[in-house]
Scaffold this motif. Structure first.
Motif, PDB file in Angstrom:
ATOM      1  N   ALA A  42       9.514 -12.012  -2.297  1.00 32.90           N
ATOM      2  CA  ALA A  42       7.951 -12.601  -2.570  1.00 32.90           C
ATOM      3  C   ALA A  42       7.951 -13.725  -1.660  1.00 32.90           C
ATOM      4  O   ALA A  42       6.896 -13.819  -0.929  1.00 32.90           O
ATOM      5  N   ALA A  43       9.057 -14.423  -1.189  1.00 29.32           N
ATOM      6  CA  ALA A  43       8.965 -15.565  -0.341  1.00 29.32           C
ATOM      7  C   ALA A  43       8.730 -15.084   1.094  1.00 29.32           C
ATOM      8  O   ALA A  43       7.718 -15.404   1.951  1.00 29.32           O
ATOM      9  N   ALA A  44       9.240 -13.899   1.424  1.00 29.20           N
ATOM     10  CA  ALA A  44       8.955 -13.322   2.816  1.00 29.20           C
ATOM     11  C   ALA A  44       7.492 -12.893   2.804  1.00 29.20           C
ATOM     12  O   ALA A  44       6.672 -12.736   3.803  1.00 29.20           O
ATOM     13  N   SER A  45       7.102 -12.151   1.546  1.00 28.68           N
ATOM     14  CA  SER A  45       5.548 -11.727   1.513  1.00 28.68           C
ATOM     15  C   SER A  45       4.441 -12.984   1.769  1.00 28.68           C
ATOM     16  O   SER A  45       3.561 -12.701   2.179  1.00 28.68           O
ATOM     17  N   ASP A  46       5.173 -14.052   1.053  1.00 23.36           N
ATOM     18  CA  ASP A  46       3.957 -15.144   1.291  1.00 23.36           C
ATOM     19  C   ASP A  46       4.132 -15.782   2.595  1.00 23.36           C
ATOM     20  O   ASP A  46       3.042 -15.926   3.109  1.00 23.36           O
ATOM     21  N   ALA A  47       5.269 -15.792   3.263  1.00 24.57           N
ATOM     22  CA  ALA A  47       5.173 -16.182   4.640  1.00 24.57           C
ATOM     23  C   ALA A  47       4.552 -15.315   5.429  1.00 24.57           C
ATOM     24  O   ALA A  47       3.786 -15.782   6.204  1.00 24.57           O
ATOM     25  N   CYS A  48       4.529 -13.757   5.343  1.00 25.03           N
ATOM     26  CA  CYS A  48       3.774 -13.081   6.374  1.00 25.03           C
ATOM     27  C   CYS A  48       2.141 -13.254   5.873  1.00 25.03           C
ATOM     28  O   CYS A  48       1.439 -12.967   7.070  1.00 25.03           O
ATOM     29  N   ALA A  49       1.925 -13.555   4.751  1.00 21.82           N
ATOM     30  CA  ALA A  49       0.413 -13.480   4.568  1.00 21.82           C
ATOM     31  C   ALA A  49       0.057 -14.846   4.919  1.00 21.82           C
ATOM     32  O   ALA A  49      -1.167 -14.975   5.526  1.00 21.82           O
ATOM     33  N   ALA A  50       0.786 -15.986   4.895  1.00 23.35           N
ATOM     34  CA  ALA A  50       0.491 -17.245   5.752  1.00 23.35           C
ATOM     35  C   ALA A  50       0.326 -16.895   7.159  1.00 23.35           C
ATOM     36  O   ALA A  50      -0.754 -17.288   7.765  1.00 23.35           O
TER      37      ALA A  50
END
Length: 592
Positions: free
Chosen positions: A19-27
């Motif tokens: 989830a953190a990686a997904s959030d980072a990608c979205a950011a």
């Protein structure tokens, strides 16, 4: 401790690595989208200023060290159709000056000179014209009072190329200063050429080599160097171009190569790229210095206090002042066929560098427009709140009227700029006035490139021009007299004026002649001449307008004061030229 992960959360309730990686990608995606939108916004703002088939500009913008924008526009070579890119090198012109000042400060750090040394200590060929200076500090602040070599050359020889190596001897010929050192600020390219020569004599290196070893290489500015002649060829360097006067847009042959007639090492000889200049701006506003001590940089940025107590925002080749409620540090430059602006907003980490090679865009105006755009929601003041102006129709009686002080030679003319009340000083273009305290209006050092001018309009009937006005130039109070509404005719002045004159400081002759068009003033030097039409303002003063078309477009007019033997109506025994950067340049009548 449980180190296992799941597709939702850890046992402690923190986001999973997936989830953190997904959030980072979205950011990151959102950041990239925002940056792409910002680039489009900047492109849209610049688009009206530029054409792909003409000379253009290079521009770089970063914020807190992150590159936001880096582009080239237009052509670096019109002849070969080579486009400008971010790697194109262009001339910095007067933006070079603070590098020269830093070179002097580095030599002071080495113990090889003191910035309060008299210039004559290192340039003994200069005459002693004042016990007060100029010092090296005053030369860096433009308060030394010495006349600049480029105006002296142009006055005697027009735009003809200057033989190399004679600038210092021209300045050493002067018999008086523009003003007592420390009392005024008049922008002087000649002062910075003196500083470059001092760098060479004290260091034992050429000016270019000293900058390379001590500044550019330590900072990794490998595309930056001092090139003292605009005719010198270097890899990747854009040409300088001027539009041919009167040529139709789009026509063949509508451009000509630009040259610069005088030496400008120290005052404007550097070339650079946007990448190198962004490195430099980041270093300039950083607390951690690779080149120069904290003390030296504090001196570079310190405002100048004149002997009158007036404080100017100019330091050592850098200007520091508020803009719409935030501090900016900058310097611009202009050379025939090109220009530059380097500016930083330290509180926001915003760095902007712009260089042009002949396009009509004004780099300084573009830079401030970009600050407005990029910091739109973060500037405390609107443009209107930051600078209050005076409407031209508030004082209709002043429009077009001249005021003159015979003692100083100061000539002012009121006019209009975009509906605002403005004033021309020493024959300059009309500049818009700012509202000051009470009924005072003023223009600052940065508008005039000399000293501030403050005019007291208290008690002035808006519909009528008063007989006298109190004016402070650089803190000195003067009482200017109203010139006649109708100027005397050239024919009425000609009998007592026509004849030959000579200027020892220019090593040049002057000739005033009368013809059907009026009066002309021709200055003949050893390498050329310059001719003006002389337009009477009163029996004491005339405006000089150059007949050379390029100078007429680029240069301001000058002021010619008539020195009479014994007051009004007596024979003219001499002339005094006053310009925005040269004061009291004397011509004595020949043969009387």
């Amino acid at each position: 401790m449980n180190t296992s992960t799941s597709t939702t959360t850890s046992r402690a309730g923190a986001p999973s690595s997936t989830a953190a990686a997904s959030d980072a990608c979205a950011a990151a995606a959102a950041s990239a989208a925002a940056k792409a939108e910002l680039v489009k916004t900047i492109d849209a703002a610049l688009e009206p200023l530029l054409r792909a088939d003409e000379p253009g500009m290079v521009i770089g913008i970063s914020r807190h060290g992150e590159l936001l924008y880096r582009r080239g526009f237009g052509l670096a070579s019109l002849e070969l159709g080579v486009i400008n890119t971010p790697r194109t090198r262009m001339r910095l012109a007067s933006t070079s000056k603070h590098f020269t000042a830093l070179a002097i400060l580095l030599l002071a750090e080495d113990g090889k000179l003191d910035i309060d040394d008299m210039a004559r200590r290192h340039l003994p060929e200069l005459p002693e014209l004042s016990a007060a200076g100029p010092t090296l500090r005053q030369l860096m602040q433009h308060t030394g009072g010495w006349r600049g070599h480029e105006e002296l050359w142009a006055w005697a020889n027009g735009l003809n190329p200057q033989p190399a190596g004679i600038s210092l001897s021209m300045m050493a010929r002067q018999s008086e200063l523009n003003y007592e050192p420390g009392t005024r600020m008049i922008y002087s390219n000649g002062g910075y050429l003196m500083l470059a020569r001092i760098v060479e004599r004290v260091s034992g290196l050429s000016f270019a080599e000293f900058l390379r070893q001590r500044i550019f290489e330590p900072l990794g500015m490998l595309d930056t160097e001092s090139i003292p002649n605009v005719l010198d060829v270097r890899e990747g360097l854009a040409g300088l171009y001027l539009p041919v006067l009167g040529a139709a847009p789009g026509a063949r042959g509508r451009w000509t190569r630009a040259t610069y007639p005088t030496e400008f090492e120290g005052s404007g000889s550097l070339v650079s790229t946007v990448d190198d200049m962004l490195i430099w701006l980041a270093h300039l506003r950083s607390e951690r210095k690779t080149v120069g001590t904290a003390k030296s940089w504090a001196q570079m940025l310190e405002a100048t206090t004149l002997t009158s107590g007036e404080v100017t925002p100019y330091g050592f080749g850098l200007i520091r002042h508020p803009y719409r409620g935030v501090e900016v540090i900058h310097h611009n430059g202009a050379v025939l066929g090109g220009g530059s602006q380097m500016i930083t907003v330290p509180a926001h980490g915003l760095d902007i560098t712009i260089m042009t090679n002949g396009c009509a865009a004004n780099p300084a105006a573009v830079a401030f427009k970009l600050i407005d755009l990029l910091l739109a929601d973060q500037l405390p003041l609107t443009a209107q709140e930051a600078v209050a102006r005076v409407a031209a129709d508030a004082f209709p009686g002043l429009q077009g009227r001249h005021y003159h002080d015979p003692a100083s030679g100061l000539l002012m003319r009121f006019g209009t700029v975009a509906g605002l009340l403005g004033v021309s000083v020493h024959g300059s273009h009309v500049l818009p006035l700012r509202k000051g305290i009470g009924h005072r209006v003023w223009i600052g050092v940065m508008e005039t490139a000399t000293s501030s001018v403050e005019i007291d309009l208290s008690g002035v009937d808006p519909a009528q021009a008063p007989e006298t006005l109190e004016v402070r130039e650089g803190g000195e109070l003067m009482r200017l007299r109203l010139a006649p509404e109708t100027a005397p005719t050239a024919a009425s002045l000609a009998p007592g004026l026509v004849g030959a004159f000579h200027s020892a400081d220019l090593d040049a002759g002057g000739q005033i002649e009368a013809d059907d068009a009026g009066l002309s003033f021709t200055v003949q030097g050893r390498h050329g001449q310059l001719r003006y039409r002389a337009h009477p303002v009163s029996d004491e003063v005339m405006l000089l307008v150059p007949t050379e078309p390029l100078l007429a477009v680029l240069a301001n007019s000058n002021v010619l004061n008539l020195d009479r033997a014994a007051g009004p109506g007596s024979p003219v025994v001499g002339l005094r030229v006053e310009s925005i950067r040269t004061r009291h340049l004397r011509f004595a009548r020949v043969g009387q």
